[in-house]
Design a protein around this motif. Structure first.
Motif, PDB file in Angstrom:
ATOM      1  N   ARG A  87       8.817   1.970  -9.727  1.00  0.00           N
ATOM      2  CA  ARG A  87       8.128   0.761  -9.281  1.00  0.00           C
ATOM      3  C   ARG A  87       8.297   0.584  -7.771  1.00  0.00           C
ATOM      4  NH1 ARG A  87      10.545  -3.859  -8.438  1.00  0.00           N
ATOM      5  NH2 ARG A  87       9.282  -5.721  -7.983  1.00  0.00           N
ATOM      6  N   GLU A  88       9.520   0.760  -7.304  1.00  0.00           N
ATOM      7  CA  GLU A  88       9.773   0.629  -5.861  1.00  0.00           C
ATOM      8  C   GLU A  88       8.957   1.612  -5.047  1.00  0.00           C
ATOM      9  OE1 GLU A  88      13.854   0.410  -4.298  1.00  0.00           O
ATOM     10  OE2 GLU A  88      14.451   0.050  -6.389  1.00  0.00           O
ATOM     11  N   LEU A  89       8.901   2.849  -5.545  1.00  0.00           N
ATOM     12  CA  LEU A  89       8.189   3.896  -4.807  1.00  0.00           C
ATOM     13  C   LEU A  89       6.679   3.630  -4.780  1.00  0.00           C
ATOM     14  CD1 LEU A  89      10.181   6.985  -6.090  1.00  0.00           C
ATOM     15  CD2 LEU A  89       9.903   6.329  -3.676  1.00  0.00           C
ATOM     16  N   VAL A  90       6.144   3.218  -5.932  1.00  0.00           N
ATOM     17  CA  VAL A  90       4.701   2.950  -5.998  1.00  0.00           C
ATOM     18  C   VAL A  90       4.345   1.780  -5.083  1.00  0.00           C
ATOM     19  CG1 VAL A  90       2.880   2.062  -7.511  1.00  0.00           C
ATOM     20  CG2 VAL A  90       4.307   3.979  -8.270  1.00  0.00           C
ATOM     21  N   LEU A  91       5.144   0.722  -5.119  1.00  0.00           N
ATOM     22  CA  LEU A  91       4.854  -0.438  -4.255  1.00  0.00           C
ATOM     23  C   LEU A  91       4.984  -0.068  -2.776  1.00  0.00           C
ATOM     24  CD1 LEU A  91       6.546  -3.309  -6.312  1.00  0.00           C
ATOM     25  CD2 LEU A  91       4.095  -2.957  -5.939  1.00  0.00           C
ATOM     26  N   LYS A  92       5.985   0.775  -2.483  1.00  0.00           N
ATOM     27  CA  LYS A  92       6.174   1.203  -1.087  1.00  0.00           C
ATOM     28  C   LYS A  92       5.006   2.092  -0.624  1.00  0.00           C
ATOM     29  CE  LYS A  92       9.625   0.883   1.401  1.00  0.00           C
ATOM     30  NZ  LYS A  92       9.901  -0.202   2.383  1.00  0.00           N
ATOM     31  N   ALA A  93       4.535   2.938  -1.511  1.00  0.00           N
ATOM     32  CA  ALA A  93       3.384   3.789  -1.185  1.00  0.00           C
ATOM     33  C   ALA A  93       2.158   2.928  -0.891  1.00  0.00           C
ATOM     34  CB  ALA A  93       3.092   4.754  -2.335  1.00  0.00           C
ATOM     35  N   ILE A  94       1.924   1.934  -1.738  1.00  0.00           N
ATOM     36  CA  ILE A  94       0.788   1.025  -1.540  1.00  0.00           C
ATOM     37  C   ILE A  94       0.926   0.304  -0.198  1.00  0.00           C
ATOM     38  CG2 ILE A  94      -0.272  -1.126  -2.381  1.00  0.00           C
ATOM     39  CD1 ILE A  94       0.494  -0.129  -5.253  1.00  0.00           C
ATOM     40  N   GLU A  95       2.129  -0.202   0.037  1.00  0.00           N
ATOM     41  CA  GLU A  95       2.400  -0.917   1.282  1.00  0.00           C
ATOM     42  C   GLU A  95       2.073  -0.053   2.500  1.00  0.00           C
ATOM     43  OE1 GLU A  95       6.412  -2.595   1.210  1.00  0.00           O
ATOM     44  OE2 GLU A  95       6.490  -2.284   3.373  1.00  0.00           O
ATOM     45  N   ASN A  96       2.273   1.262   2.335  1.00  0.00           N
ATOM     46  CA  ASN A  96       1.989   2.190   3.434  1.00  0.00           C
ATOM     47  C   ASN A  96       0.560   2.738   3.401  1.00  0.00           C
ATOM     48  OD1 ASN A  96       4.539   2.981   5.230  1.00  0.00           O
ATOM     49  ND2 ASN A  96       5.225   2.394   3.183  1.00  0.00           N
ATOM     50  N   GLY A  97      -0.287   2.093   2.580  1.00  0.00           N
ATOM     51  CA  GLY A  97      -1.703   2.460   2.583  1.00  0.00           C
ATOM     52  C   GLY A  97      -2.027   3.750   1.858  1.00  0.00           C
ATOM     53  N   LYS A  98      -1.119   4.211   1.006  1.00  0.00           N
ATOM     54  CA  LYS A  98      -1.400   5.427   0.226  1.00  0.00           C
ATOM     55  C   LYS A  98      -2.120   5.059  -1.067  1.00  0.00           C
ATOM     56  CE  LYS A  98       1.515   7.364   3.074  1.00  0.00           C
ATOM     57  NZ  LYS A  98       0.882   7.708   4.368  1.00  0.00           N
ATOM     58  N   HIS A  99      -3.047   5.924  -1.493  1.00  0.00           N
ATOM     59  CA  HIS A  99      -3.545   5.836  -2.863  1.00  0.00           C
ATOM     60  C   HIS A  99      -2.494   6.440  -3.783  1.00  0.00           C
ATOM     61  CE1 HIS A  99      -7.370   4.705  -1.156  1.00  0.00           C
ATOM     62  NE2 HIS A  99      -7.374   5.798  -0.419  1.00  0.00           N
ATOM     63  N   VAL A 100      -2.438   5.941  -5.010  1.00  0.00           N
ATOM     64  CA  VAL A 100      -1.411   6.390  -5.952  1.00  0.00           C
ATOM     65  C   VAL A 100      -2.073   6.898  -7.230  1.00  0.00           C
ATOM     66  CG1 VAL A 100       0.552   5.657  -7.378  1.00  0.00           C
ATOM     67  CG2 VAL A 100       0.299   4.762  -5.039  1.00  0.00           C
ATOM     68  N   VAL A 101      -1.579   8.023  -7.723  1.00  0.00           N
ATOM     69  CA  VAL A 101      -1.966   8.527  -9.044  1.00  0.00           C
ATOM     70  C   VAL A 101      -0.694   8.570  -9.871  1.00  0.00           C
ATOM     71  CG1 VAL A 101      -2.827  10.518 -10.334  1.00  0.00           C
ATOM     72  CG2 VAL A 101      -3.905   9.883  -8.153  1.00  0.00           C
ATOM     73  N   THR A 102      -0.732   7.984 -11.060  1.00  0.00           N
ATOM     74  CA  THR A 102       0.486   7.947 -11.867  1.00  0.00           C
ATOM     75  C   THR A 102       0.191   8.201 -13.337  1.00  0.00           C
ATOM     76  OG1 THR A 102       2.398   6.612 -12.537  1.00  0.00           O
ATOM     77  CG2 THR A 102       0.372   5.418 -12.105  1.00  0.00           C
ATOM     78  N   ALA A 103       1.178   8.804 -14.023  1.00  0.00           N
ATOM     79  CA  ALA A 103       1.084   9.012 -15.465  1.00  0.00           C
ATOM     80  C   ALA A 103       2.032   8.056 -16.182  1.00  0.00           C
ATOM     81  CB  ALA A 103       1.453  10.462 -15.796  1.00  0.00           C
ATOM     82  N   ASN A 104       2.522   7.056 -15.457  1.00  0.00           N
ATOM     83  CA  ASN A 104       3.643   6.239 -15.930  1.00  0.00           C
ATOM     84  C   ASN A 104       3.163   5.012 -16.701  1.00  0.00           C
ATOM     85  OD1 ASN A 104       5.961   4.693 -16.175  1.00  0.00           O
ATOM     86  ND2 ASN A 104       6.773   5.375 -14.195  1.00  0.00           N
ATOM     87  N   LYS A 105       3.019   5.182 -18.028  1.00  0.00           N
ATOM     88  CA  LYS A 105       2.529   4.082 -18.871  1.00  0.00           C
ATOM     89  C   LYS A 105       3.512   2.923 -18.944  1.00  0.00           C
ATOM     90  CE  LYS A 105       3.446   7.857 -20.944  1.00  0.00           C
ATOM     91  NZ  LYS A 105       2.854   9.131 -21.273  1.00  0.00           N
ATOM     92  N   ALA A 106       4.803   3.261 -19.006  1.00  0.00           N
ATOM     93  CA  ALA A 106       5.815   2.208 -19.097  1.00  0.00           C
ATOM     94  C   ALA A 106       5.746   1.311 -17.864  1.00  0.00           C
ATOM     95  CB  ALA A 106       7.207   2.834 -19.226  1.00  0.00           C
TER      96      ALA A 106
END
Lengths: 436, 436
Positions: A87-106
């Motif tokens: 969660r921290e990494l995804v939010l940090k990536a977004i904050e840095n303007g990155k698009h995110v692809v994830t397989a993380n259903k949980a």
């Protein structure tokens, strides 16, 4: 054209699959996407594994946070799992303007609303085809393929482990515990199988599908979840004699009062296509008011099937990253300001039909007592059969299929039935769906 | 936000369905698309019908050309069918900078290359989800959902009329002619059923799927097409006894030497999910190197299922119309400059296994003669059974399943077999696919 630079977090099974499929099919993928898509950096705690899998083809680091802040990375693939550091990494990536692809259903089931809100504000995409049903493009089908429809319900076999176990229990007549051990031996079930066999993994996926089908907020915390650990082989056998198979289904329905969101073993007619989905395969049946029922079938897990979905998302993001955010496919299928907060119905309010198995003393009047109780609760019987006691026994099994009723009615009736002195065992109750 | 203005050409079954679904679900569709999508003008020769269907909700004209040149129209839906006037209208719409949505498989199979080239040059989209398998979002799945994969083959039940007929023939043991009449009476087959029962409609759809699967030009004119008119109920019965069902499949495969593109009755194992697709339903099985086999199932025809696909395309075009054309999903899945011209293989070069039914005199040595001929042509036998002559008859049926061989080998062997004096009828040959 300039390549899209991808940072990959986690080089386990799916990460390794993603790396190797993207490499193997790079020519064909580039011909589709219009530009190369390249994994330029991989983050994993196990640098040795990362080195082995990538063969030195890209930069390696054990610091995932350096990837999500790297100005040279366009897209971050999150394959770490869980909902702590991910969660921290995804939010940090977004904050840095990155698009995110994830397989993380949980992660999406628990924190999807927060993550999608953050992505929306930042104007980036969070793509998650791989989070539901592995390689089956079900998110795309629901979110883009069925946009004309008022979706009425979705019913899915979305956990391969439990479908494998149920298939083995039916085909071999074996009890749950024995088949689970076999599944663990074969690698179909994990050492701690709780998430799978208790239905939690299916509920994660179901709550994501429910949100995009109905334009609702992700509501995993309100899902009703029942696994297969208490299911007995004898009920699978009786169900089959009546023309039904038992599947662990994730079911979500739009009702006038709210949304049903439930995972449980379910009797479905054997002649339905989805009843014949066997082994570790997945399938999702979606009913729209215009299209009718459509079914999507394939491998729901595994390195390369999941990689197929991850890479499809990479191509989608590559295509859409230059378009204005308002015209992209919305995260939850509906425009952010059109996502609503429909109530999730408690199980007591769910209306469905039921399979009952009663263990009774084999003497006159028993059936009259039972049917009287059901009638008092406005429950009518659709089919019934009695298995006579074997030689030397004095107890019989009565199997009943009811017409539709509210769950609180059936539970009240069962409480009264269990209180009868002639009823000698706990009554087994399973839900049924016609899927029409 | 400003509405998208749509001009609808043809208010027949699918046009009427599109009009009514778009109206009924307008709120939900707007919540997804982010802006209203409105049919502002309808063109049909039958103005009275148009008035009845639309209820005066939009402008009507009997001049379709006035719609494709109308500066207020953003998207043209072509539902006229055929490849005469429809081709002119679509090209004129493109010339005038309109995006086009069409359900016209015949048009795209015949003139797709010309139409997509024109659209590409003009920077507009031609969307055609409704042209293949009705409401099933199969174009989207192949073109966007499986982009990670090297697609190996596709096999589809993509004609509801013939699947209905085959289902009835199997379930009731009736001959083709009788079931066809019944299908016509029920509205599942047209008065002139040629396009359906001769496999031409399926070949139209198959050639579109083949192009987007392999990045090839649309090659309908080179497809090998065989319908179901000569299929006998007895072969359906024998196939079933051997564990197979006969389906009219559209099959396209990527081989080292080129692409197989063929429609014909096919024996497939009864236990495959697609073998259990019955009645007028459609299903497409697509095999990718990463994802494995995935299946897509639903209604392949009808007013509202087809409307579901037409409207999904309207939403897609609405979302993508502001994006730069280079970043849109390419018409044929691959970038225009990456579409190639792979050769289509003639049937004689196709490698598959075969079902043979031979009518022979019931005397010693017959089987030795036949198996010798097969061996001489390098054809090995996988399974065989002989139906003994009934009382008073002196001829037996021999049923054989062969291993894989080239079609020219089997045809040469059959010619030799038919020349044997003990072979008293024409040998029936059907192709088989394992679909693994």
């Amino acid at each position: 054209m300039k390549a899209m630079n991808v940072g990959l977090l986690g080089i386990g099974t799916v990460g390794g699959g993603t790396f190797s499929v993207l490499k193997r099919n790079s020519e064909e993928i580039t011909r589709r996407a219009g530009r190369p898509i390249e994994i330029t950096v991989v983050a994993d705690k196990n640098l040795e594994l990362a080195r082995k899998v990538t063969g030195g083809a890209c930069r390696l680091t054990d610091d995932a946070f350096s990837v999500v802040t790297d100005p040279d990375v366009d897209i971050v693939i999150e394959l770490i799992g869980g909902y702590g550091i991910a969660r921290e990494l995804v939010l940090k990536a977004i904050e840095n303007g990155k698009h995110v692809v994830t397989a993380n259903k949980a992660l999406l089931a628990k924190h999807g609303n927060e993550i999608f809100d953050a992505a929306q504000k930042k104007g980036v995409m969070v793509a998650f085809e791989a989070a539901v049903a592995g390689g089956i493009p079900i998110i795309k089908a629901l979110r883009e393929g069925l946009t004309a429809n008022r979706i009425e319900w979705i019913a899915g076999i979305i956990n391969g482990t439990t479908n494998f176990i149920l298939t083995e229990m039916r085909e071999k007549g074996l009890p749950f515990d024995v088949v689970l051990k076999e599944a663990q031996r074969l690698g179909y079930a994990e050492a701690d199988p709780t998430f799978d066999v208790e239905g939690i993994d299916a509920a994660h996926k179901l709550s994501i599908m429910s949100a995009i089908a109905f334009g609702n907020r992700v509501s995993f915390d309100q899902a009703s979840v029942e696994g297969i650990t208490k299911l007995e082989a004898v009920d699978i056998k009786y169900a089959e004699q009546l023309g039904y198979r038992i599947k662990l289904l994730g079911i979500t329905k739009r009702m006038p009062e709210g949304v049903e969101l439930r995972v449980h073993p379910t009797l479905i007619p054997s002649k339905r296509l989805i009843a014949n989905v066997e082994g570790a395969m997945n399938a999702v049946l979606a009913k729209g008011d215009a299209v009718g029922a459509t079914l999507y079938y394939g491998k729901g897990a595994g390195a390369e099937p999941t990689a197929s979905a991850v890479i499809a998302d990479l191509v989608d993001v590559t295509r859409m990253h230059t378009s204005d955010p308002e015209n992209r496919v919305p995260h939850l299928a509906f425009q952010p300001d059109a996502v609503v907060d429909l109530p999730i119905l408690p199980l007591a309010e769910v209306v469905t039909s039921y399979y009952l198995r009663l263990r009774v003393e084999d003497k006159p009047g028993v059936l009259a007592d039972i049917t009287r109780i059901l009638a008092d609760h406005q429950i009518s019987i659709d089919a019934m059969f009695q298995r006579e006691p074997a030689e030397g026994e004095d107890q019989a099994d009565i199997i009943m299929l009811t017409h539709q009723t509210k769950e609180k009615n059936i539970d009240a009736a069962i409480a009264s039935i269990n209180a009868l002195s002639v009823v000698t065992g706990k009554t087994i109750r399973l839900r049924m769906e016609s899927l029409l």
